[in-house]
Design a protein around this motif. Structure first.
Motif, PDB file in Angstrom:
ATOM      1  N   TRP A 205       1.029 -33.457 -12.848  1.00  0.00           N
ATOM      2  CA  TRP A 205       1.314 -32.830 -14.144  1.00  0.00           C
ATOM      3  C   TRP A 205       2.804 -32.814 -14.437  1.00  0.00           C
ATOM      4  O   TRP A 205       3.218 -32.906 -15.607  1.00  0.00           O
ATOM      5  CB  TRP A 205       0.707 -31.432 -14.226  1.00  0.00           C
ATOM      6  CG  TRP A 205       1.212 -30.423 -13.226  1.00  0.00           C
ATOM      7  CD1 TRP A 205       0.578 -30.015 -12.095  1.00  0.00           C
ATOM      8  CD2 TRP A 205       2.438 -29.681 -13.285  1.00  0.00           C
ATOM      9  NE1 TRP A 205       1.334 -29.087 -11.429  1.00  0.00           N
ATOM     10  CE2 TRP A 205       2.481 -28.864 -12.144  1.00  0.00           C
ATOM     11  CE3 TRP A 205       3.509 -29.640 -14.175  1.00  0.00           C
ATOM     12  CZ2 TRP A 205       3.550 -28.001 -11.869  1.00  0.00           C
ATOM     13  CZ3 TRP A 205       4.575 -28.787 -13.908  1.00  0.00           C
ATOM     14  CH2 TRP A 205       4.588 -27.980 -12.770  1.00  0.00           C
TER      15      TRP A 205
ATOM     16  N   TRP B 255      -2.502 -29.959 -24.639  1.00  0.00           N
ATOM     17  CA  TRP B 255      -1.404 -30.591 -25.388  1.00  0.00           C
ATOM     18  C   TRP B 255      -1.894 -31.724 -26.295  1.00  0.00           C
ATOM     19  O   TRP B 255      -1.424 -31.872 -27.421  1.00  0.00           O
ATOM     20  CB  TRP B 255      -0.329 -31.122 -24.429  1.00  0.00           C
ATOM     21  CG  TRP B 255       0.561 -30.057 -23.844  1.00  0.00           C
ATOM     22  CD1 TRP B 255       0.583 -28.721 -24.163  1.00  0.00           C
ATOM     23  CD2 TRP B 255       1.558 -30.249 -22.839  1.00  0.00           C
ATOM     24  NE1 TRP B 255       1.532 -28.073 -23.406  1.00  0.00           N
ATOM     25  CE2 TRP B 255       2.149 -28.988 -22.589  1.00  0.00           C
ATOM     26  CE3 TRP B 255       2.020 -31.353 -22.122  1.00  0.00           C
ATOM     27  CZ2 TRP B 255       3.169 -28.807 -21.654  1.00  0.00           C
ATOM     28  CZ3 TRP B 255       3.028 -31.178 -21.190  1.00  0.00           C
ATOM     29  CH2 TRP B 255       3.600 -29.911 -20.966  1.00  0.00           C
TER      30      TRP B 255
ATOM     31  N   MET C 294      -1.287 -27.486 -20.689  1.00  0.00           N
ATOM     32  CA  MET C 294      -1.139 -28.944 -20.685  1.00  0.00           C
ATOM     33  C   MET C 294      -2.467 -29.633 -20.991  1.00  0.00           C
ATOM     34  O   MET C 294      -2.504 -30.651 -21.682  1.00  0.00           O
ATOM     35  CB  MET C 294      -0.594 -29.429 -19.333  1.00  0.00           C
ATOM     36  CG  MET C 294      -0.299 -30.908 -19.329  1.00  0.00           C
ATOM     37  SD  MET C 294       0.376 -31.530 -17.792  1.00  0.00           S
ATOM     38  CE  MET C 294       2.084 -31.164 -17.949  1.00  0.00           C
TER      39      MET C 294
ATOM     40  N   CYS D  14       9.027 -35.068 -22.198  1.00  0.00           N
ATOM     41  CA  CYS D  14      10.411 -34.618 -22.442  1.00  0.00           C
ATOM     42  C   CYS D  14      11.321 -35.798 -22.758  1.00  0.00           C
ATOM     43  O   CYS D  14      12.145 -35.726 -23.670  1.00  0.00           O
ATOM     44  CB  CYS D  14      10.936 -33.857 -21.230  1.00  0.00           C
ATOM     45  SG  CYS D  14      10.255 -32.199 -21.110  1.00  0.00           S
TER      46      CYS D  14
ATOM     47  N   GLY E 189      -2.110 -34.339 -20.062  1.00  0.00           N
ATOM     48  CA  GLY E 189      -0.708 -34.257 -20.470  1.00  0.00           C
ATOM     49  C   GLY E 189      -0.167 -35.641 -20.819  1.00  0.00           C
ATOM     50  O   GLY E 189       0.626 -35.803 -21.754  1.00  0.00           O
TER      51      GLY E 189
ATOM     52  N   TRP F  37       4.674 -34.236 -17.822  1.00  0.00           N
ATOM     53  CA  TRP F  37       5.579 -33.407 -18.640  1.00  0.00           C
ATOM     54  C   TRP F  37       6.922 -34.118 -18.840  1.00  0.00           C
ATOM     55  O   TRP F  37       7.505 -34.126 -19.927  1.00  0.00           O
ATOM     56  CB  TRP F  37       5.768 -32.057 -17.951  1.00  0.00           C
ATOM     57  CG  TRP F  37       6.398 -30.995 -18.799  1.00  0.00           C
ATOM     58  CD1 TRP F  37       6.761 -31.090 -20.117  1.00  0.00           C
ATOM     59  CD2 TRP F  37       6.727 -29.671 -18.395  1.00  0.00           C
ATOM     60  NE1 TRP F  37       7.295 -29.899 -20.551  1.00  0.00           N
ATOM     61  CE2 TRP F  37       7.284 -29.005 -19.503  1.00  0.00           C
ATOM     62  CE3 TRP F  37       6.596 -28.971 -17.179  1.00  0.00           C
ATOM     63  CZ2 TRP F  37       7.718 -27.688 -19.451  1.00  0.00           C
ATOM     64  CZ3 TRP F  37       7.022 -27.659 -17.122  1.00  0.00           C
ATOM     65  CH2 TRP F  37       7.585 -27.021 -18.250  1.00  0.00           C
TER      66      TRP F  37
ATOM     67  N   ILE G 234       1.364 -23.292 -17.022  1.00  0.00           N
ATOM     68  CA  ILE G 234       1.505 -24.641 -17.584  1.00  0.00           C
ATOM     69  C   ILE G 234       0.161 -25.330 -17.673  1.00  0.00           C
ATOM     70  O   ILE G 234      -0.130 -26.043 -18.636  1.00  0.00           O
ATOM     71  CB  ILE G 234       2.488 -25.561 -16.807  1.00  0.00           C
ATOM     72  CG1 ILE G 234       2.555 -26.934 -17.496  1.00  0.00           C
ATOM     73  CG2 ILE G 234       2.077 -25.821 -15.369  1.00  0.00           C
ATOM     74  CD1 ILE G 234       3.883 -27.409 -17.798  1.00  0.00           C
TER      75      ILE G 234
END
Ligand code: FUC
Length: 814
Positions: free
Chosen positions: A659, A417, A414, A667, A719, A663, A410
């Protein structure tokens, strides 16, 4: 100059038309992080008990993608902690385990038969790397190695007199740290920056009185260094441990003083500067590393460093500063983000954070955190060097947490991203280079471990081409890592439409597919293709007989990332009109993949069986890749799966590591729940006490706005930039959604310059939660399908044109 004037123009326009609530003075105030005290032990006396220098998270970061610095700003003893991004211990090593393959089939059979206990035991014995692997995350003295501090530059003014009028600030729109104070009737000022165009750190000291600058200049490191002061400059050099009992990477740091008035002399290993009017220190550094498997040595590095040093030190300070500011401002000013009712910037950042932690809702802090993340990315990832690692480019230890490496389950993803959506695509190249560098070692690993063609990588890699599994399969057998990395290759094309780039990376995509085509096996129960034995990153499930296990056949995450890779490669083949014979096989395999189901409790299943979790609020929720950063689950396209993903997210709860919180924000944004997302962002922004590793609930923010995993880990900062962008603009489902998840307290504001897939740059202005106007800047020809609330509009866009739209997405009247 052009950049400055066009920026001014934009600001003036914004002041007059866009945001009447704010005064012009507020509009013009640069975004900054600032304090009324230095970052020294005395200033952070209240934060006791942290072994690793609590004051470091009060220092201010600067970086040019390869050189990094943390500025402490002490009046009498300035300290700048230094980093060079390639400075790693360790060395290339053979970690591929020749005994693994013989047991692969048996493990698969056991897993298919539901015999988890036996499968886990055999996997632990056989499906691991050869050798010490990452050294359990403490690899400074094993071949895996560790990203380390390059040491400290220390300026000692040999004074103890009191001082006043202190200011220490980082202007993130210029990438410039300023320290100011008065002492004994003289005003002093320091300006410090790390220049990408001139490949150097520049430190200028000035004073209001002539001859007022006298100090010594020294450099040191916790280990493995020698310094010498000769020929009017300071040099520090050394060699790192290669992890095998010998010397590895070499490094060299040079400090060249350029003084007005006064004189420079050498005393032992220090330079003495006496009675100068103005001093500019040019700090240059290099290692003998180059990214090139299996020969990572650049024999020419010392000569290159000398030439660079000479060139930079010959430049007038103002020219260096101007070039640097134009470079940073040019990237930073591509995106502006403003919320109305922003309070004035009259509170030092540590106090602002304290206030936010107590009361919440600080529009300035949201804007600052968003732009600071962009600043950190452009300071730690520039063309020509390695990607941003777990700490970006800033680390003050010999043993950095988790080796400061590239975690590919991840963390490094990230970091990148935000790179496309937040308009910093130029900073993506180091990631592309790292991924491409894994192909050769990854093919070797794939061949030895799995008798598969193509390349693979597991959840960690370093600068030495490490692609083997980790030391323990619970975390070390993440087979989806390569596919997940490849998402970034496709996304760069999806956002930019750069066909040359796609042609360059196509072989990497095809070779990744080749691996998975060999790796996937048929599940006897469903006839579908599954990945395994593999973990769902770092999470543990419980089987019917109570066995705690991490490995299974067909964990949802692997299935999703492989689907994503296959899909993207097929789209790439279409864009390039490729008729590579692999394409038909990829297409057939994609359609045969087992995809995640919905469990009896309504949640999206993390594994192919509806197991219970040992830790239901685990920080990783890798099966939600399909929701974000993937695109297989969308509100409009797959509403039932979106509801299931929502249930999974609910059960995971609202706490987590840094992190993990970032995330979750992304979402919730994809589920169009802006207020829920903001709740998580607020949690991420809480000031947390400085402390050691916390794997579950400790996420938050340090006084210098570094993200606390804890400890400091930059993925949360970066992120969050992506996640905030997702609140305002989304483009994953073929349409461009304006304000898809606007938090209700962000009712009025504007964002300019975010990028959407298809090559569009979007400006949005809104009032009372609704779009009032938008502009689409097309960089490519193509259909641009826009949506906000229930309003839709399709534009046939032409490259180079700007389309101004009103609240109904109709053409705006001039
Ligand atoms: C993974 C995560 C940890 C941490 C580490 C660097 O192992 O599970 O939380 O971020 O990477």
């Amino acid at each position: 100059m052009q950049i400055v004037s066009s920026r001014l123009r934009r600001l003036l326009v914004a002041c007059v038309i866009a945001v009447p609530v704010m005064t012009q003075a507020q509009q013009r105030q640069p975004l900054r992080i600032w304090y009324q005290q230095p970052a020294n032990a005395a200033a952070v006396d209240s934060l006791k008990g942290w072994k690793n220098e609590p004051e470091w998270v009060y220092a201010l970061p600067i970086g040019n993608g390869s050189l990094g610095g943390m500025v402490f700003g002490d009046v009498n003893r300035e300290r700048i902690q230094l980093n060079e991004k390639s400075l790693w211990s360790g060395s290339p090593d053979d970690n591929d385990n020749p005994n693994a393959y013989a047991h692969l089939q048996e493990i698969r059979n056991l897993l298919f038969a539901g015999k988890y206990k036996e499968a886990v035991a055999l996997t632990e014995k056989t499906q691991v790397c050869k050798g010490a692997g990452s050294g359990e995350g403490n690899g400074a003295n094993v071949p895996f190695g560790c990203f380390q501090t390059m040491g400290d530059l220390r300026l000692n003014f040999h004074k103890d007199q009191p001082w006043s009028d202190y200011y220490r600030g980082l202007d993130i729109e210029k990438g410039l740290v300023t320290v100011k104070y008065s002492q004994q009737g003289v005003s002093y000022q320091r300006e410090i920056f790390a220049s990408y165009p001139d490949k150097a750190m520049v430190i200028r000291l000035t004073a209001s009185a002539k001859g007022a600058l006298s100090f010594s200049v020294k450099a040191d490191r916790p280990e493995r260094f020698t310094t010498k002061a000769t020929n009017g400059r300071l040099e520090m050099s050394g060699a790192m441990s290669n992890g095998k009992g010998g010397n590895g990477m070499q490094y060299k740091t040079i400090v060249t003083p350029v003084v007005k008035g006064g004189k420079v002399s050498a005393q032992g290993d220090s330079l003495l500067i006496t009675k100068a009017d103005e001093v500019v220190l040019i700090l240059t550094a290099a290692t003998n590393y180059r990214l090139h498997y299996p020969d990572y040595v650049n024999d020419n590095y010392a000569a290159q460093l000398e030439a660079q040093t000479k060139k930079t030190a010959a430049q007038p300070y103002q020219a260096l500063l101007n070039r640097h500011v134009a470079d940073v401002a040019g990237l930073m000013n591509r995106v502006t983000f403003r919320l109305d009712n922003t309070p004035p910037d009259n509170l030092p950042t540590d106090k602002r954070l304290e206030q936010f932690t107590a009361n919440g809702n600080d529009p300035l802090l949201y804007q600052l955190y968003f732009q600071y993340g962009r600043y950190l990315l452009l300071s730690s990832s520039r063309k020509g060097s390695l990607p941003a690692n777990l700490q970006g480019i800033w680390a003050n230890q010999i043993q950095t947490a988790w080796n400061g490496d590239y975690h590919t389950d991840i963390n490094v993803q990230m970091n990148y991203w935000p790179v496309e959506v937040a308009n910093l695509a130029d900073c993506q190249e180091p990631l592309t280079d790292l991924i491409a560098s894994l192909v050769t070692p990854g093919k070797r690993t794939a061949g030895i471990h799995y008798k598969a063609k193509g390349w693979c990588v597991h959840p960690i890699t370093n600068v030495w081409g490490y692609t083997a599994p980790g030391e323990h399969p619970s975390w070390g057998l993440h087979l989806g890592a390569g596919a997940w990395l490849c998402q970034h290759l496709w996304e760069h094309y999806a956002f930019t439409g750069d066909k040359k780039y796609l042609e360059k990376v196509m072989p990497v995509l095809l070779d990744a597919c080749r691996f998975y085509l060999d790796w996937l096996v048929k599940d006897p129960a469903t006839g579908k293709l599954v990945s395994g034995p593999a973990s769902s990153p770092e999470n543990t499930f419980i089987t019917a007989d109570g066995t705690h296990a991490q490995i299974s056949m067909g964990p949802s995450h692997d299935q999703e990332v492989i689907h994503d890779l296959f899909n993207n490669t097929l789209k790439a083949a279409q864009s390039l009109q490729s008729n590579d014979p692999l394409v038909t096989r990829i297409s057939a395999a994609r359609d045969q993949l087992l995809l995640p189901g919905i469990g009896p409790d309504g949640r999206l299943m993390e594994w192919a069986q509806p197991f219970g979790e040992a830790e239901p609020t685990h920080r990783h929720f890798s099966h939600l890749f399909a929701l974000y950063p993937g695109d297989q689950i969308t509100m409009s396209g797959t509403p039932a799966l979106a509801t299931a993903a929502r249930k999974s997210l609910e059960k995971r709860g609202d706490s987590g590591t840094g992190w993990s919180l970032a995330w979750k924000v992304a979402c919730w944004a994809r589920l169009y729940e802006g207020d829920r997302a903001l709740k998580l962002l607020d949690r991420l922004l809480r000031l947390v006490p400085v402390r050691e590793v916390d794997m579950s609930t400790g996420g938050g923010t340090y006084p210098n706005l570094f993200c606390a995993h804890p400890p400091f880990q930059i993925d949360g900062n970066l992120g969050a930039v992506a996640a905030i962008s997702e609140l305002l603009l989304q483009s994953q489902d073929g349409k461009i959604s304006l304000l898809p998840a606007l938090p209700s307290s962000w009712a009025n504001g504007e964002i300019k310059g975010l990028r959407a897939r298809g090559g569009f740059i979007i400006d949005i202005r809104w009032k009372e939660g609704k779009v009032t106007n938008a502009t689409v800047h097309a960089t490519q020809n193509g259909a641009c399908q826009l949506r906000t609330g229930n309003i839709q509009r399709t534009l046939t866009a032409k490259a180079g044109m700007a389309y101004h739209l009103d609240s109904q997405l109709h053409d705006a009247k001039k």
